[in-house]
Design a protein around this motif. Structure first.
Motif, mmCIF file in Angstrom:
data_model
loop_
_atom_site.group_PDB
_atom_site.id
_atom_site.type_symbol
_atom_site.label_atom_id
_atom_site.label_comp_id
_atom_site.label_asym_id
_atom_site.label_seq_id
_atom_site.Cartn_x
_atom_site.Cartn_y
_atom_site.Cartn_z
ATOM 1 N N ASN A 59 26.801 5.607 -8.012
ATOM 2 C CA ASN A 59 25.553 5.696 -7.496
ATOM 3 C C ASN A 59 24.672 5.709 -8.689
ATOM 4 O OD1 ASN A 59 26.474 5.737 -4.882
ATOM 5 N ND2 ASN A 59 26.160 7.813 -4.887
ATOM 6 N N ALA A 60 23.349 5.592 -8.606
ATOM 7 C CA ALA A 60 22.069 5.529 -9.566
ATOM 8 C C ALA A 60 21.157 6.522 -8.546
ATOM 9 C CB ALA A 60 21.662 4.445 -10.177
ATOM 10 N N PHE A 61 20.216 7.166 -9.685
ATOM 11 C CA PHE A 61 19.155 8.030 -8.774
ATOM 12 C C PHE A 61 17.862 7.909 -9.632
ATOM 13 C CE2 PHE A 61 23.355 10.031 -9.087
ATOM 14 C CZ PHE A 61 23.619 10.228 -7.834
ATOM 15 N N TYR A 62 16.810 7.756 -8.689
ATOM 16 C CA TYR A 62 15.585 7.354 -9.214
ATOM 17 C C TYR A 62 14.637 8.606 -8.911
ATOM 18 C CZ TYR A 62 10.615 5.986 -9.252
ATOM 19 O OH TYR A 62 9.257 6.230 -9.199
ATOM 20 N N GLU A 76 4.208 13.844 -4.056
ATOM 21 C CA GLU A 76 5.695 14.517 -3.679
ATOM 22 C C GLU A 76 6.764 14.143 -4.645
ATOM 23 O OE1 GLU A 76 8.664 14.309 0.161
ATOM 24 O OE2 GLU A 76 6.899 13.115 0.257
ATOM 25 N N ILE A 77 7.466 15.240 -5.103
ATOM 26 C CA ILE A 77 8.568 15.147 -6.176
ATOM 27 C C ILE A 77 9.663 14.821 -5.528
ATOM 28 C CG2 ILE A 77 9.716 15.969 -8.016
ATOM 29 C CD1 ILE A 77 6.802 15.460 -8.528
ATOM 30 N N TYR A 78 10.440 13.717 -5.653
ATOM 31 C CA TYR A 78 11.806 13.509 -5.038
ATOM 32 C C TYR A 78 12.714 12.891 -5.767
ATOM 33 C CZ TYR A 78 10.090 8.893 -4.519
ATOM 34 O OH TYR A 78 9.708 7.460 -4.566
ATOM 35 N N VAL A 79 14.099 12.774 -5.456
ATOM 36 C CA VAL A 79 15.050 12.064 -5.900
ATOM 37 C C VAL A 79 15.919 11.104 -4.941
ATOM 38 C CG1 VAL A 79 17.114 12.006 -7.260
ATOM 39 C CG2 VAL A 79 15.571 13.782 -7.915
ATOM 40 N N SER A 80 15.816 9.714 -5.211
ATOM 41 C CA SER A 80 16.271 8.975 -4.131
ATOM 42 C C SER A 80 17.748 8.324 -4.751
ATOM 43 C CB SER A 80 15.345 8.027 -3.851
ATOM 44 O OG SER A 80 14.840 7.387 -4.581
ATOM 45 N N THR A 81 18.641 7.861 -3.903
ATOM 46 C CA THR A 81 19.805 7.332 -4.408
ATOM 47 C C THR A 81 19.716 6.133 -4.112
ATOM 48 O OG1 THR A 81 20.953 9.421 -3.573
ATOM 49 C CG2 THR A 81 22.202 7.411 -3.857
ATOM 50 N N VAL A 82 20.311 5.115 -5.320
ATOM 51 C CA VAL A 82 20.403 3.856 -5.282
ATOM 52 C C VAL A 82 21.796 3.226 -5.175
ATOM 53 C CG1 VAL A 82 19.802 1.451 -6.214
ATOM 54 C CG2 VAL A 82 18.195 3.352 -5.916
ATOM 55 N N LYS A 83 22.528 2.453 -4.531
ATOM 56 C CA LYS A 83 23.599 2.165 -4.367
ATOM 57 C C LYS A 83 24.088 0.714 -4.823
ATOM 58 C CE LYS A 83 25.339 5.881 -1.372
ATOM 59 N NZ LYS A 83 25.997 6.246 0.114
ATOM 60 N N GLY A 84 25.054 0.277 -5.021
ATOM 61 C CA GLY A 84 25.604 -1.084 -5.327
ATOM 62 C C GLY A 84 24.780 -1.703 -6.579
ATOM 63 N N GLU A 85 25.849 -2.508 -7.066
ATOM 64 C CA GLU A 85 25.382 -3.177 -8.608
ATOM 65 C C GLU A 85 24.299 -3.998 -8.648
ATOM 66 O OE1 GLU A 85 27.688 -6.334 -11.533
ATOM 67 O OE2 GLU A 85 28.917 -5.016 -10.323
ATOM 68 N N ASP A 86 23.974 -4.981 -7.532
ATOM 69 C CA ASP A 86 22.938 -5.627 -7.579
ATOM 70 C C ASP A 86 21.755 -4.821 -7.553
ATOM 71 O OD1 ASP A 86 24.418 -7.937 -7.938
ATOM 72 O OD2 ASP A 86 24.497 -8.614 -5.748
ATOM 73 N N ASN A 87 21.520 -3.762 -6.473
ATOM 74 C CA ASN A 87 20.258 -3.069 -6.304
ATOM 75 C C ASN A 87 20.158 -2.310 -7.532
ATOM 76 O OD1 ASN A 87 20.207 -3.973 -3.810
ATOM 77 N ND2 ASN A 87 21.449 -2.244 -2.831
ATOM 78 N N ILE A 88 21.288 -1.787 -8.282
ATOM 79 C CA ILE A 88 21.033 -0.902 -9.465
ATOM 80 C C ILE A 88 20.246 -1.789 -10.496
ATOM 81 C CG2 ILE A 88 21.935 0.408 -11.253
ATOM 82 C CD1 ILE A 88 23.952 1.524 -9.126
ATOM 83 N N LEU A 89 20.758 -3.166 -10.811
ATOM 84 C CA LEU A 89 20.225 -3.826 -11.742
ATOM 85 C C LEU A 89 18.927 -4.306 -11.578
ATOM 86 C CD1 LEU A 89 23.446 -6.098 -12.624
ATOM 87 C CD2 LEU A 89 22.392 -4.341 -14.086
ATOM 88 N N SER A 90 18.607 -4.661 -10.220
ATOM 89 C CA SER A 90 17.335 -5.108 -9.892
ATOM 90 C C SER A 90 16.307 -3.948 -9.898
ATOM 91 C CB SER A 90 17.404 -5.462 -8.200
ATOM 92 O OG SER A 90 18.162 -6.645 -8.240
ATOM 93 N N PHE A 93 15.122 6.524 -14.022
ATOM 94 C CA PHE A 93 16.338 6.057 -13.101
ATOM 95 C C PHE A 93 17.674 6.334 -14.116
ATOM 96 C CE2 PHE A 93 18.296 1.946 -11.438
ATOM 97 C CZ PHE A 93 18.669 2.626 -10.172
ATOM 98 N N TYR A 94 18.802 6.796 -13.430
ATOM 99 C CA TYR A 94 19.831 7.099 -14.061
ATOM 100 C C TYR A 94 21.001 7.238 -13.415
ATOM 101 C CZ TYR A 94 19.159 11.809 -12.236
ATOM 102 O OH TYR A 94 18.890 12.738 -11.419
ATOM 103 N N GLY A 95 22.121 7.024 -13.960
ATOM 104 C CA GLY A 95 23.351 7.144 -13.137
ATOM 105 C C GLY A 95 24.611 6.799 -13.919
ATOM 106 N N ASN A 96 25.798 6.340 -12.938
ATOM 107 C CA ASN A 96 26.754 5.473 -13.498
ATOM 108 C C ASN A 96 26.483 4.067 -14.140
ATOM 109 O OD1 ASN A 96 28.473 7.306 -11.271
ATOM 110 N ND2 ASN A 96 29.072 7.524 -13.128
ATOM 111 N N SER A 97 27.091 3.904 -15.205
ATOM 112 C CA SER A 97 27.155 2.290 -15.432
ATOM 113 C C SER A 97 27.632 1.593 -14.291
ATOM 114 C CB SER A 97 27.710 2.021 -16.852
ATOM 115 O OG SER A 97 27.453 0.896 -17.378
ATOM 116 N N ILE A 98 27.349 0.046 -14.513
ATOM 117 C CA ILE A 98 27.480 -0.503 -13.163
ATOM 118 C C ILE A 98 28.999 -0.816 -12.946
ATOM 119 C CG2 ILE A 98 25.354 -1.520 -12.813
ATOM 120 C CD1 ILE A 98 26.229 -4.090 -14.654
ATOM 121 N N GLU A 99 29.773 -0.968 -13.996
ATOM 122 C CA GLU A 99 31.069 -1.252 -13.843
ATOM 123 C C GLU A 99 32.063 -0.108 -13.324
ATOM 124 O OE1 GLU A 99 30.943 0.756 -18.214
ATOM 125 O OE2 GLU A 99 29.564 -0.442 -16.623
#
Length: 264
Positions: free
Chosen positions: A211-214, A108-122, A201-207
């Motif tokens: 959101n970021a997207f996987y 299954e092809i999908y795009v999911s959203t990741v929010k929050g600086e700590d979550n994005i870095l992790s 995994f791509y998106g806005n830089s943490i500063e």
């Protein structure tokens, strides 16, 4: 104290259990009346709470002619007990979740959203750690500084390629983008991390606080890896010595392309 209370509850205790245990640590041997008064747990409930803690082995009960008295499990023993329980839970959870993850399922092809600086870095760190063949990235200085040590650890086992913006000392395999008007005045720095041509995994830089997207979508991966290669290629062709000459038409041409100014 509120933070401590919350941390104790995070170990599996209810609010009343956490309050009773925390009151007993400095009190020492005490009766239910004293414990209720100090902890703020209603007297009608404190007996049940104490009995529960005794059952859990976190509180010790002593019977005497004057009635029941209670004392907390010594802090070192309590912490060791909680640590053992947490490690057992973690090991069990890790085993069961990974078994679930390995179960065969329909692709299954999908795009999911990741929010929050700590979550994005992790998320970035997890992807970098499980890379086996190559890591391709495009990244600005704040993200790169946070992930540089993780990238260093994967250098020996993986091909590291990509382009960096406003970074002073890039790791081998990563190219530094030439200084341009656009780079120096960009409004929305980004990051792109592609692993083994399988995960992106791509998106806005943490500063930026966005959101970021996987995704594991091959079309996403191909397009953004090719975008990075195109950026690297243009950077090599132009070179620093042609920067001023190129800037004279690149910035206006970009604005014209996106309809921000009219072509002359």
């Amino acid at each position: 104290m509120e933070e401590l209370l919350g941390n104790i509850q995070a170990m599996g205790l209810t609010q009343y259990e956490a309050k009773v245990y925390l009151s007993l640590v400095p009190l020492g041997l005490s009766n239910a009346y004293q414990i209720s008064k100090i902890s703020g747990v209603p007297r009608a409930r404190v007996y049940d709470v104490l009995d529960g803690l005794v059952q859990h082995g976190l509180v010790m009960k002593q019977e005497s002619e004057g009635g029941a008295h209670y004392s907390s499990l010594p802090v070192d023993v309590f912490l060791e007990s909680m640590k053992s329980k947490w490690e057992e839970t973690y090991s069990s959870l890790e085993k069961e979740l990974k078994a679930l993850e390995k179960q065969e399922r329909e692709p299954e092809i999908y795009v999911s959203t990741v929010k929050g600086e700590d979550n994005i870095l992790s998320f970035c760190r997890v992807l970098i750690r499980r890379a086996r063949k190559r890591i391709v990235l495009s990244m600005w200085e704040p993200m790169y500084c946070n992930l540089m040590e993780d990238l260093k650890k994967r250098q020996e086992g993986c091909l590291l390629r990509g382009i960096l913006f406003q970074v002073n000392d890039p790791l081998p395999g990563l190219e530094l983008h030439r200084k341009t008007h656009y780079v120096e005045h960009v409004d929305h720095p980004w990051f792109i991390v592609s692993v083994d041509g399988q995960e992106l995994f791509y998106g806005n830089s943490i500063e930026q606080g966005g959101n970021a997207f996987y995704t594991d979508d091959p079309a996403h991966i191909y397009l953004l890896e090719d975008y990075i290669w195109h950026d690297v290629l243009v950077n090599r062709l132009v070179g620093e010595e042609k920067r001023e000459e190129m800037d004279q038409w690149i910035a206006p041409a970009r604005k014209s392309f996106f309809g921000q100014i009219r072509e002359s």
